[in-house]
Structure formats: C-alpha cells, structure tokens
Design an enzyme around this catalytic site. Structure first.
Site, PDB file in Angstrom:
ATOM      1  N   GLU A 268       0.848  -1.202   0.000  1.00  0.00           N
ATOM      2  CA  GLU A 268       0.000   0.000   0.000  1.00  0.00           C
ATOM      3  C   GLU A 268       0.874   1.240   0.000  1.00  0.00           C
ATOM      4  O   GLU A 268       1.855   1.316   0.751  1.00  0.00           O
ATOM      5  CB  GLU A 268      -0.895  -0.035   1.244  1.00  0.00           C
ATOM      6  CG  GLU A 268      -2.248   0.568   1.041  1.00  0.00           C
ATOM      7  CD  GLU A 268      -3.116  -0.254   0.085  1.00  0.00           C
ATOM      8  OE1 GLU A 268      -3.162   0.085  -1.116  1.00  0.00           O
ATOM      9  OE2 GLU A 268      -3.737  -1.221   0.550  1.00  0.00           O
ATOM     10  N   HIS A 269       0.495   2.197  -0.836  1.00  0.00           N
ATOM     11  CA  HIS A 269       1.246   3.442  -0.993  1.00  0.00           C
ATOM     12  C   HIS A 269       2.682   3.158  -1.464  1.00  0.00           C
ATOM     13  O   HIS A 269       3.613   3.889  -1.123  1.00  0.00           O
ATOM     14  CB  HIS A 269       1.231   4.276   0.298  1.00  0.00           C
ATOM     15  CG  HIS A 269      -0.117   4.890   0.559  1.00  0.00           C
ATOM     16  ND1 HIS A 269      -0.522   6.056  -0.031  1.00  0.00           N
ATOM     17  CD2 HIS A 269      -1.166   4.461   1.306  1.00  0.00           C
ATOM     18  CE1 HIS A 269      -1.765   6.341   0.362  1.00  0.00           C
ATOM     19  NE2 HIS A 269      -2.178   5.386   1.158  1.00  0.00           N
TER      20      HIS A 269
ATOM     21  N   ASP B 190       2.935   2.091  -4.931  1.00  0.00           N
ATOM     22  CA  ASP B 190       2.925   2.150  -6.409  1.00  0.00           C
ATOM     23  C   ASP B 190       3.571   3.428  -6.942  1.00  0.00           C
ATOM     24  O   ASP B 190       4.349   3.392  -7.894  1.00  0.00           O
ATOM     25  CB  ASP B 190       1.518   1.896  -7.007  1.00  0.00           C
ATOM     26  CG  ASP B 190       0.443   2.877  -6.602  1.00  0.00           C
ATOM     27  OD1 ASP B 190       0.698   3.734  -5.722  1.00  0.00           O
ATOM     28  OD2 ASP B 190      -0.679   2.786  -7.163  1.00  0.00           O
TER      29      ASP B 190
ATOM     30  N   SER C 137     -25.024   8.141 -17.122  1.00  0.00           N
ATOM     31  CA  SER C 137     -24.737   7.283 -15.974  1.00  0.00           C
ATOM     32  C   SER C 137     -26.067   6.846 -15.363  1.00  0.00           C
ATOM     33  O   SER C 137     -26.872   7.693 -14.951  1.00  0.00           O
ATOM     34  CB  SER C 137     -23.925   8.060 -14.930  1.00  0.00           C
ATOM     35  OG  SER C 137     -24.133   7.484 -13.655  1.00  0.00           O
TER      36      SER C 137
ATOM     37  N   ALA D 122     -15.512   4.003  -1.370  1.00  0.00           N
ATOM     38  CA  ALA D 122     -15.143   2.994  -0.372  1.00  0.00           C
ATOM     39  C   ALA D 122     -13.717   2.495  -0.581  1.00  0.00           C
ATOM     40  O   ALA D 122     -13.287   1.544   0.054  1.00  0.00           O
ATOM     41  CB  ALA D 122     -16.125   1.828  -0.431  1.00  0.00           C
TER      42      ALA D 122
ATOM     43  N   SER E 124     -11.828   1.389  -5.889  1.00  0.00           N
ATOM     44  CA  SER E 124     -11.450   1.799  -7.249  1.00  0.00           C
ATOM     45  C   SER E 124     -12.594   1.847  -8.238  1.00  0.00           C
ATOM     46  O   SER E 124     -12.459   1.396  -9.377  1.00  0.00           O
ATOM     47  CB  SER E 124     -10.369   0.873  -7.803  1.00  0.00           C
ATOM     48  OG  SER E 124      -9.203   1.049  -7.101  1.00  0.00           O
TER      49      SER E 124
ATOM     50  N   SER F 147     -13.556   4.534  -9.604  1.00  0.00           N
ATOM     51  CA  SER F 147     -13.206   5.470 -10.684  1.00  0.00           C
ATOM     52  C   SER F 147     -12.272   4.827 -11.701  1.00  0.00           C
ATOM     53  O   SER F 147     -12.449   5.020 -12.904  1.00  0.00           O
ATOM     54  CB  SER F 147     -12.635   6.781 -10.148  1.00  0.00           C
ATOM     55  OG  SER F 147     -11.763   6.560  -9.091  1.00  0.00           O
TER      56      SER F 147
ATOM     57  N   ASP G  67      -4.474   0.647  -9.504  1.00  0.00           N
ATOM     58  CA  ASP G  67      -5.903   0.381  -9.685  1.00  0.00           C
ATOM     59  C   ASP G  67      -6.243   0.115 -11.154  1.00  0.00           C
ATOM     60  O   ASP G  67      -6.943  -0.847 -11.488  1.00  0.00           O
ATOM     61  CB  ASP G  67      -6.728   1.575  -9.172  1.00  0.00           C
ATOM     62  CG  ASP G  67      -6.389   1.938  -7.741  1.00  0.00           C
ATOM     63  OD1 ASP G  67      -5.719   1.136  -7.066  1.00  0.00           O
ATOM     64  OD2 ASP G  67      -6.783   3.030  -7.295  1.00  0.00           O
TER      65      ASP G  67
ATOM     66  N   TYR H 131      -3.224  12.348   0.774  1.00  0.00           N
ATOM     67  CA  TYR H 131      -2.594  11.463  -0.217  1.00  0.00           C
ATOM     68  C   TYR H 131      -1.463  12.226  -0.935  1.00  0.00           C
ATOM     69  O   TYR H 131      -0.327  11.749  -1.021  1.00  0.00           O
ATOM     70  CB  TYR H 131      -3.653  10.990  -1.229  1.00  0.00           C
ATOM     71  CG  TYR H 131      -3.161   9.969  -2.232  1.00  0.00           C
ATOM     72  CD1 TYR H 131      -3.317   8.605  -1.997  1.00  0.00           C
ATOM     73  CD2 TYR H 131      -2.531  10.355  -3.414  1.00  0.00           C
ATOM     74  CE1 TYR H 131      -2.873   7.662  -2.921  1.00  0.00           C
ATOM     75  CE2 TYR H 131      -2.081   9.423  -4.335  1.00  0.00           C
ATOM     76  CZ  TYR H 131      -2.261   8.079  -4.089  1.00  0.00           C
ATOM     77  OH  TYR H 131      -1.808   7.151  -5.001  1.00  0.00           O
TER      78      TYR H 131
HETATM   79  C1  GLA Z   1      -5.194   4.741  -4.188  1.00  0.00           C
HETATM   80  C2  GLA Z   1      -4.451   5.039  -5.486  1.00  0.00           C
HETATM   81  C3  GLA Z   1      -3.448   3.934  -5.814  1.00  0.00           C
HETATM   82  C4  GLA Z   1      -2.559   3.628  -4.620  1.00  0.00           C
HETATM   83  C5  GLA Z   1      -3.380   3.426  -3.359  1.00  0.00           C
HETATM   84  C6  GLA Z   1      -2.537   3.254  -2.137  1.00  0.00           C
HETATM   85  O1  GLA Z   1      -6.009   3.627  -4.365  1.00  0.00           O
HETATM   86  O2  GLA Z   1      -5.375   5.159  -6.544  1.00  0.00           O
HETATM   87  O3  GLA Z   1      -2.689   4.295  -6.935  1.00  0.00           O
HETATM   88  O4  GLA Z   1      -1.600   4.630  -4.446  1.00  0.00           O
HETATM   89  O5  GLA Z   1      -4.279   4.524  -3.137  1.00  0.00           O
HETATM   90  O6  GLA Z   1      -1.809   2.072  -2.205  1.00  0.00           O
END
Ligand code: GLA
Length: 386
Positions: free
Chosen positions: A34-35, A37, A68, A123, A126, A128, A172, A221
């Site tokens: 996590e965090h 990428d 939509s 939530a 992903s 989006s 994502d 973020y």
């Molecule tokens: C969000 C971002 C991803 C990633 C995560 C954290 O989902 O869209 O690219 O950075 O946060 O791992």
C-alpha cells in the site's frame, strides 16, 4: 446498483439508437503493498467481482454522449475539441480516458454510452479506475482498435493524473485491465512486469466497509507523495543514483535515519518495509503459507497506521475486531486509507460467524452498520457476451 447485462441493453435501447455491445471492468482490493505504487515499488491487488459496465454503440459524428444510470444524468463532449478541462463531475472519468487515447494516436469513433456500476463508491475499491478502464475498452472496441492492456492501464492512469487531477499511482487501473479470476496480481510498478499468483480456493476474501470516508483523504494522499519525494531528495545525497524509495533497502535507510526529519524517516520506513513485505508475502503465497501471509498483512496495517499515518479510528477498530475472530488469517486496511474498507483473509467455514460478530461489535462501538462482503478474484476488463 443491481443491473444485469440484459437490463443495461434494454435501458440503452430506450435512450439511444443502435444495438449496444457491453463491456465491463472490475474494482479491486489490495492484499498488500500500500502506498508503494507511486514509489516505483511493488503491489499485490486482486480484481473483484464488482464492476462498472459500459453499453456502447457507434455514432456517425465525433460526439460522445454518455449517461450514468447511477446518477441518472447525461453528459456530452466532442472528441475533436482542441481543449477540454475537467469539471469535477463523474463524466471526467469518461472524457479523461477518451482524450488520452486520442492523444496517444488512437482515432476513436463517436459513441453513445450508458454506464452503471455496483462497486460501492467512495469505499476505496477503485470505482473510478473501473469507469476509466470500462470506457477505455468500450471506446477502443467500438472503433475496431486493438486493446493493449498494459498501455490502456497507463493511459487511464494518465487520465486520472493529468485530466482529473488526482496524483494516483498505476495499481488500480493496472489490475482492472490485467487481473485474472482466482489470482492475485503481483506488480512491479516501475517495469510493469507482473505475475499472476493463484489464490487458494479454501480461503475467502472478505471486505469490511467502515462506511466512513474522511474529507482530507485527497489532500493527505498528495502530502504523502510529497513527503516520499522529499525522502528521496534527502537520501540521494548519501545514496547517489537512487530514483525512488524502491531503490532503498531497510539497512540503508536505518544507516541514514538520523539525517532525515522524523516524519520523513517514518514515511520512508513504511514504503521501504512494505516493499519487502510484498516480496515476503509473494513467497508465502507461493508456498501456501497463509498464516505467514496473514502476519504480513497485520504488519502492513500497523506500518500504515503508525509510520505512514493513513489509517483512521474506524479502520483500526475494524482490523482489531477481525483479529479477535476465529479463522481469520490476516486483516488490514486496503486502498488509500482515511476510511473505506479493510480486507480480511478468512477460512471458508469462518465467514458466517465473522460477519455476525464483526458487524454487531462495529455497530455497537461506532453507531454505523458496516457492509461486509465476500468477494471473488475476477478477470480484468472485457466484453460481456450475450
Ligand atoms: C489509491 C491510489 C493507488 C494507490 C493506493 C494506495 O487507491 O489510486 O494508486 O496509491 O491509493 O496504495
């Protein structure tokens, strides 16, 4: 939102001429990594069986009209327009990929599109990225153009970075394009090389949605990204040649700990240790050691909570409650943080009791009823056949 493919086609034909083809792209959970990428590191997401669907038919002009079903709203844009900017509207996630595909040399046909999805919004699953990828695949196939999955993921990420204006990494969009049923995807976010790792059929992936999303998520973020960049800048004085935190080992970081401000050091320690955990988790998964895998998930959560500071009280509570239950191999927050979901690895026979106990304990402490869902590892984006 409940909607099957037949219903989507029916609604499409009520609104637009022509018979539609239907494409879909999945949301994701992230098992570990996590965090990492946007630090050129390693991630291990799984595409899940919650999707965005896009019904599409070609038009003879260069217009894209998109409705939509979730928002019951239509938007329109011209593919040939020289300039366009985001409107902080859901249609940015449609227009963004269209523009990036055009800019990359894909000559898209105009189209009518109806999109809908059942990925819980906001939530951290992903939704989006799934819109971007579903629309990207639909627009390409509608124009008889090839779908190069890795390139599509890169263009959808660019749409999010440069058009929508969110500085996300590639995880994502990548897993929404390249995920595989029954597998986790281990990705090197620098080279974009990836491996599909089979997930044991004996283990269940369970999502617990805290039902909170804290307001400052986007700002924090971006702040974490800047802190990582600052870490690389300071460390590169001592470690010439590093380009990203991916290039730093834990012992190198420890050797230079005193030369970094405390906060920057902690952010770096999360990223560097998390990259090592992805590699360990991959080995554990390949030798079928789910207990080791689960322990690494727990360590990841604590590192995100204490060093990276992207968890929140509700996520921490959800993980604590999960760790008290029978048959839980591992639990951690998943996605960007500050609310959203946890991901839990459960033995198959533990699910029913887990749902009951965690839901009631969480509601008792927070006053909110969580959403607890079993998800399956699913295929990346594609056409839905009749
Ligand atoms: C969000 C971002 C991803 C990633 C995560 C954290 O989902 O869209 O690219 O950075 O946060 O791992």
């Amino acid at each position: 939102m409940e909607m099957n493919c037949t219903e989507l086609r029916r609604q499409f034909s009520q609104r637009y001429p022509g018979s539609a083809r239907v494409f879909r792209a999945p949301g994701r959970i992230n098992l570990i990594g996590e965090h990492t990428d946007y630090n050129d590191g390693f991630v291990m997401p799984v595409a899940i069986d919650f999707h965005v669907w896009a019904a599409i038919a070609a038009r003879s002009d260069g217009t894209v009209r998109v409705c939509s079903a979730n928002f019951a709203e239509e938007a329109e844009f011209d593919l040939q327009a020289r300039t366009a900017s985001a409107k902080t509207h859901w249609s940015d996630f449609v227009q963004g990929p269209a523009r990036m595909l055009q800019a990359a040399g894909y000559r898209l046909r105009g189209a009518d599109l109806l999109i809908c999805g059942d990925i819980p919004m906001g939530a951290g699953l992903s939704s989006s990225a799934a819109i971007e990828v579903a629309v990207g695949v639909a627009l390409l196939m509608n124009s008889d153009l090839p779908v190069e999955r890795v390139e599509l993921a890169q263009l959808c990420r660019r749409a999010e970075n440069d058009f929508v204006g969110a500085r996300v990494g590639i995880m994502d969009q990548f897993v929404s394009c390249c995920g595989r049923a029954g597998h986790a995807l281990e990705l090197d976010c620098r080279s974009l090389e990836y491996r599909l790792l089979p997930l044991s059929a004996l283990i269940n992936l369970v999502i617990c949605n805290t039902m909170v999303k804290h307001q400052h998520a986007g700002g924090e973020y971006n702040k974490r990204r800047t802190e990582c960049e600052e870490g690389v800048r300071l460390l590169s004085r001592m470690l010439p040649g590093i380009r990203a935190l991916r290039d730093v080992t834990l012992s190198e970081l420890e050797n230079h700990a005193r030369e970094l401000p405390e906060t920057i050091y902690r952010r770096c320690r999360h990223v560097v240790s998390e990259n090592a955990r992805v590699s360990d988790a991959s080995s554990a998964l390949q030798r079928g050691d789910l207990s080791a895998f689960g322990r690494l998930m727990g360590e990841s959560h604590r590192s995100l909570r204490d060093d990276y500071a992207v968890s929140c009280a509700e996520l921490d509570l959800m993980v604590e409650l999960a760790e008290e239950q029978e048959g839980v191999r591992g639990a951690r927050m998943t996605g960007g943080g500050f609310g959203g979901c946890t991901i839990n690895l459960l033995d198959a026979d533990a699910v029913a009791q887990f749902k009951r106990s965690v839901a009631s304990a969480y509601e008792k402490k927070t006053g909110r009823a969580p959403q607890i869902l079993v998800v399956s590892a699913s295929d990346g984006a594609g056409e839905v056949e009749l």
